[in-house]
Design a protein around this motif. Structure first.
Motif, PDB file in Angstrom:
ATOM      1  N   ILE A  24       0.880  -1.174   0.000  1.00  0.00           N
ATOM      2  CA  ILE A  24       0.000   0.000   0.000  1.00  0.00           C
ATOM      3  C   ILE A  24       0.920   1.228   0.000  1.00  0.00           C
ATOM      4  CG2 ILE A  24      -1.685   1.292   1.402  1.00  0.00           C
ATOM      5  CD1 ILE A  24      -2.965  -1.431   2.020  1.00  0.00           C
ATOM      6  N   PRO A  25       0.665   2.211  -0.875  1.00  0.00           N
ATOM      7  CA  PRO A  25       1.608   3.314  -1.041  1.00  0.00           C
ATOM      8  C   PRO A  25       2.076   3.917   0.284  1.00  0.00           C
ATOM      9  CG  PRO A  25      -0.145   3.498  -2.651  1.00  0.00           C
ATOM     10  CD  PRO A  25      -0.503   2.343  -1.736  1.00  0.00           C
ATOM     11  N   PHE A  26       3.387   3.966   0.413  1.00  0.00           N
ATOM     12  CA  PHE A  26       4.085   4.597   1.537  1.00  0.00           C
ATOM     13  C   PHE A  26       3.967   3.862   2.873  1.00  0.00           C
ATOM     14  CE2 PHE A  26       3.476   7.937  -1.611  1.00  0.00           C
ATOM     15  CZ  PHE A  26       4.774   8.404  -1.739  1.00  0.00           C
ATOM     16  N   ALA A  27       3.376   2.665   2.873  1.00  0.00           N
ATOM     17  CA  ALA A  27       3.228   1.946   4.154  1.00  0.00           C
ATOM     18  C   ALA A  27       4.591   1.697   4.805  1.00  0.00           C
ATOM     19  CB  ALA A  27       2.495   0.627   3.932  1.00  0.00           C
ATOM     20  N   ILE A  28       5.497   1.074   4.076  1.00  0.00           N
ATOM     21  CA  ILE A  28       6.798   0.709   4.670  1.00  0.00           C
ATOM     22  C   ILE A  28       7.612   1.971   4.980  1.00  0.00           C
ATOM     23  CG2 ILE A  28       8.967  -0.552   4.289  1.00  0.00           C
ATOM     24  CD1 ILE A  28       7.046  -2.727   4.141  1.00  0.00           C
ATOM     25  N   ASP A  29       7.670   2.909   4.044  1.00  0.00           N
ATOM     26  CA  ASP A  29       8.423   4.146   4.287  1.00  0.00           C
ATOM     27  C   ASP A  29       7.901   4.869   5.519  1.00  0.00           C
ATOM     28  OD1 ASP A  29      10.159   3.811   2.212  1.00  0.00           O
ATOM     29  OD2 ASP A  29       9.154   5.214   0.850  1.00  0.00           O
ATOM     30  N   THR A  30       6.581   4.879   5.664  1.00  0.00           N
ATOM     31  CA  THR A  30       5.986   5.566   6.812  1.00  0.00           C
ATOM     32  C   THR A  30       6.346   4.844   8.109  1.00  0.00           C
ATOM     33  OG1 THR A  30       4.166   6.329   5.423  1.00  0.00           O
ATOM     34  CG2 THR A  30       3.831   6.444   7.797  1.00  0.00           C
ATOM     35  N   LEU A  31       6.271   3.519   8.100  1.00  0.00           N
ATOM     36  CA  LEU A  31       6.613   2.768   9.316  1.00  0.00           C
ATOM     37  C   LEU A  31       8.082   2.971   9.674  1.00  0.00           C
ATOM     38  CD1 LEU A  31       4.507  -0.457   8.681  1.00  0.00           C
ATOM     39  CD2 LEU A  31       4.195   1.182  10.546  1.00  0.00           C
ATOM     40  N   LEU A  32       8.952   2.982   8.669  1.00  0.00           N
ATOM     41  CA  LEU A  32      10.383   3.218   8.920  1.00  0.00           C
ATOM     42  C   LEU A  32      10.588   4.604   9.532  1.00  0.00           C
ATOM     43  CD1 LEU A  32      11.950   1.654   5.694  1.00  0.00           C
ATOM     44  CD2 LEU A  32      12.316   0.870   8.041  1.00  0.00           C
ATOM     45  N   LYS A  33       9.855   5.555   8.990  1.00  0.00           N
ATOM     46  CA  LYS A  33       9.997   6.932   9.482  1.00  0.00           C
ATOM     47  C   LYS A  33       9.427   7.071  10.898  1.00  0.00           C
ATOM     48  CE  LYS A  33       9.517  11.692   7.879  1.00  0.00           C
ATOM     49  NZ  LYS A  33      10.840  12.081   8.377  1.00  0.00           N
ATOM     50  N   ILE A  34       8.352   6.375  11.173  1.00  0.00           N
ATOM     51  CA  ILE A  34       7.779   6.396  12.525  1.00  0.00           C
ATOM     52  C   ILE A  34       8.770   5.784  13.521  1.00  0.00           C
ATOM     53  CG2 ILE A  34       5.991   5.305  13.966  1.00  0.00           C
ATOM     54  CD1 ILE A  34       4.012   5.826  11.600  1.00  0.00           C
ATOM     55  N   GLN A  35       9.410   4.680  13.110  1.00  0.00           N
ATOM     56  CA  GLN A  35      10.428   4.050  13.971  1.00  0.00           C
ATOM     57  C   GLN A  35      11.557   5.033  14.270  1.00  0.00           C
ATOM     58  OE1 GLN A  35      11.749   0.523  11.846  1.00  0.00           O
ATOM     59  NE2 GLN A  35      10.944  -0.823  13.420  1.00  0.00           N
ATOM     60  N   LYS A  36      12.022   5.693  13.200  1.00  0.00           N
ATOM     61  CA  LYS A  36      13.181   6.575  13.307  1.00  0.00           C
ATOM     62  C   LYS A  36      12.833   7.852  14.075  1.00  0.00           C
ATOM     63  CE  LYS A  36      16.237   8.994  10.082  1.00  0.00           C
ATOM     64  NZ  LYS A  36      15.457  10.106   9.484  1.00  0.00           N
ATOM     65  N   ASP A  37      11.736   8.489  13.719  1.00  0.00           N
ATOM     66  CA  ASP A  37      11.404   9.794  14.288  1.00  0.00           C
ATOM     67  C   ASP A  37      10.903   9.716  15.730  1.00  0.00           C
ATOM     68  OD1 ASP A  37      12.061  10.697  11.813  1.00  0.00           O
ATOM     69  OD2 ASP A  37      10.048  11.375  11.243  1.00  0.00           O
ATOM     70  N   PHE A  38      10.229   8.626  16.079  1.00  0.00           N
ATOM     71  CA  PHE A  38       9.605   8.560  17.408  1.00  0.00           C
ATOM     72  C   PHE A  38      10.102   7.370  18.231  1.00  0.00           C
ATOM     73  CE2 PHE A  38       6.538  10.165  14.203  1.00  0.00           C
ATOM     74  CZ  PHE A  38       6.658  11.502  14.514  1.00  0.00           C
ATOM     75  N   GLN A  39      11.136   6.688  17.760  1.00  0.00           N
ATOM     76  CA  GLN A  39      11.668   5.494  18.448  1.00  0.00           C
ATOM     77  C   GLN A  39      10.513   4.560  18.849  1.00  0.00           C
ATOM     78  OE1 GLN A  39      13.116   8.752  19.545  1.00  0.00           O
ATOM     79  NE2 GLN A  39      14.361   8.235  17.767  1.00  0.00           N
ATOM     80  N   ALA A  40       9.529   4.464  17.967  1.00  0.00           N
ATOM     81  CA  ALA A  40       8.359   3.643  18.276  1.00  0.00           C
ATOM     82  C   ALA A  40       8.730   2.163  18.189  1.00  0.00           C
ATOM     83  CB  ALA A  40       7.236   3.956  17.305  1.00  0.00           C
TER      84      ALA A  40
END
Ligand code: MG
Length: 141
Positions: A24-40
């Motif tokens: 789904i468009p941007f799903a993986i990129d968004t999850l990677l960014k959430i991990q990186k930006d918020f240490q989620a």
């Protein structure tokens, strides 16, 4: 730390279970960014088991996405450890959410707002299709 449980079929990829759908468009990129930006702490939370589960995990790993745990609160958790049975996540991202799955750009904004349990601003959703390109450009540069 923010713990986010993420579904796979219909959420990260289109629903073609037991096959692996298209991302789904941007799903993986968004999850990677959430991990990186918020240490989620991301937990893959899916009905998949065995080989079908391995395929989903491999699909994500191949794109650089590693989960803290898969179908568990933590890696070594056993079925008998699960008290209560429900996953202890702060937020669940699932295409079966009430109201459906927001676009991944909206999901990012909701997490970034610091209060992901608040409904997505309707303005953000209704504006979204028109501003799609600019919106993702703003997030991913
Ligand atoms: Mg699903």
């Amino acid at each position: 730390m923010l713990t986010i449980a993420v579904d796979f079929d219909g959420t990260i990829v289109t629903h073609e279970y037991p096959r692996i759908g298209k991302e789904i468009p941007f799903a993986i990129d968004t999850l990677l960014k959430i991990q990186k930006d918020f240490q989620a702490c991301l937990i893959l939370w899916t009905v998949r088991e065995g080989r079908e589960l391995d395929e989903a995990v491999e699909f994500c790993n191949a794109k650089g996405l590693e989960f803290f745990a898969v179908n568990n609160n933590y890696i070594e958790e056993k079925e008998s450890d699960k008290q209560p049975r429900k996953l202890k996540a702060d937020v669940f991202i699932d295409d079966r959410n009430l109201g459906g799955l927001p676009d991944w750009g909206v999901i990012y904004q909701m997490i970034a707002s610091g209060n992901p349990l608040k409904p997505a601003p309707t303005q953000l959703i209704s504006d979204y299709p028109v501003k799609k390109e600019g919106f993702f450009k703003k997030i991913f540069g």
